[in-house]
Design a protein around this motif. Structure first.
Motif, PDB file in Angstrom:
ATOM      1  N   ALA A   6       0.838  -1.199   0.000  1.00  0.00           N
ATOM      2  CA  ALA A   6       0.000   0.000   0.000  1.00  0.00           C
ATOM      3  C   ALA A   6       0.871   1.247   0.000  1.00  0.00           C
ATOM      4  CB  ALA A   6      -0.923   0.006   1.213  1.00  0.00           C
ATOM      5  N   PHE A   8       0.226   5.052   0.438  1.00  0.00           N
ATOM      6  CA  PHE A   8      -0.826   5.987   0.836  1.00  0.00           C
ATOM      7  C   PHE A   8      -0.224   7.357   1.125  1.00  0.00           C
ATOM      8  CE2 PHE A   8      -3.872   2.651   2.957  1.00  0.00           C
ATOM      9  CZ  PHE A   8      -4.069   2.050   1.725  1.00  0.00           C
ATOM     10  N   ILE A  27       2.058  -0.323   5.060  1.00  0.00           N
ATOM     11  CA  ILE A  27       1.753   0.912   4.334  1.00  0.00           C
ATOM     12  C   ILE A  27       3.009   1.767   4.220  1.00  0.00           C
ATOM     13  CG2 ILE A  27       0.404   3.051   4.332  1.00  0.00           C
ATOM     14  CD1 ILE A  27      -1.717   1.525   6.001  1.00  0.00           C
ATOM     15  N   ILE A 202      -7.609  -4.444  -0.258  1.00  0.00           N
ATOM     16  CA  ILE A 202      -7.306  -3.068   0.157  1.00  0.00           C
ATOM     17  C   ILE A 202      -8.367  -2.112  -0.373  1.00  0.00           C
ATOM     18  CG2 ILE A 202      -5.655  -1.167  -0.062  1.00  0.00           C
ATOM     19  CD1 ILE A 202      -3.429  -3.321  -0.208  1.00  0.00           C
TER      20      ILE A 202
END
Length: 226
Positions: A6, A8, A27, A202
């Motif tokens: 991920a 972000f 993340i 996700i």
């Protein structure tokens, strides 16, 4: 080094922290520009969350599919105020300019780091003709959330960031969004970079009612239909 699944940007960090997301993926947090560039340079997370403009650039390079984009909402750009500091109006260009000049110190993420709010703020102070005065009392950091945290610790009087990175943060309050014509509302969205079950999981969480509630709670606005 393994690429986290991920990527972000900081605009959704507070919302993600509010989620009950057991076993959430690793993340990589970063600025919009930094995360976009990592994908452009060859890294392939399962999902990326950045601004609409950054996703469009990735789509133009064939790195994501436009039809797979999940819109998350709009985030305004604002000023965080240190707890106990005097509140000044910023609802007009003149009041905004005066507040910036009156502040003892101001923190923001350098535009060169790829920070959306920081890059915009640097352009605004140039247009207002106060760039030198503001830079003389600046605390420059890598991420907007770091500037807000510094404000909460009392290290700066004001901090510039996305509203979503200011609301519900300890030691600060939202002084307000930038007034027109200097306001900026940035659209954020998610997109799969690598297809598969992990990307689907996700995206399912990012599109869930729980995530919508968390985004609403920190000031995200729903994008209006065209």
């Amino acid at each position: 080094m393994t690429t986290p699944p991920a990527f972000f940007c900081g605009a959704i960090k507070t919302a993600v922290e509010r989620l009950d997301w057991p076993g959430h993926p690793e993340i990589a947090w970063g600025t919009v520009g930094a995360l976009r560039d990592r994908v452009l340079e060859g890294e392939r997370p399962a999902v990326i969350v950045v601004s609409d403009d950054a996703l469009e650039r990735l789509a133009a390079r064939g790195l994501i599919r436009r039809e797979a984009i999940l819109k998350l909402g709009l985030a305004g750009t604002g000023l965080a105020l240190r707890e106990g500091a005097p509140r000044r109006p910023i609802d007009t260009p003149d009041a905004f300019r005066a507040a910036l000049l009156a502040a003892e110190s101001i923190g923001w993420a350098e535009g060169s780091s790829g920070a959306t709010a920081g890059k915009h703020f640097e352009a605004v102070i140039e247009k207002l003709g106060i760039a030198d005065a503001v830079r003389a009392k600046a605390k420059l950091v890598r991420f907007g959330v770091e500037a807000v945290a510094a404000c909460g610790r009392g290290e700066v009087e004001l901090a510039v960031s996305q509203v979503t990175e200011i609301v519900n943060r300890p030691g600060v309050s939202l002084l307000g969004e930038f007034p027109p014509p200097y306001d900026l509302a940035t659209g954020y969205a998610a997109a799969p970079v690598a297809d598969g079950a992990q990307a689907e999981a996700i995206l399912a969480m990012l599109g869930s009612p729980a995530m919508r509630n968390a985004l609403d709670a920190i000031g995200f606005r729903q994008e209006r239909a065209p």
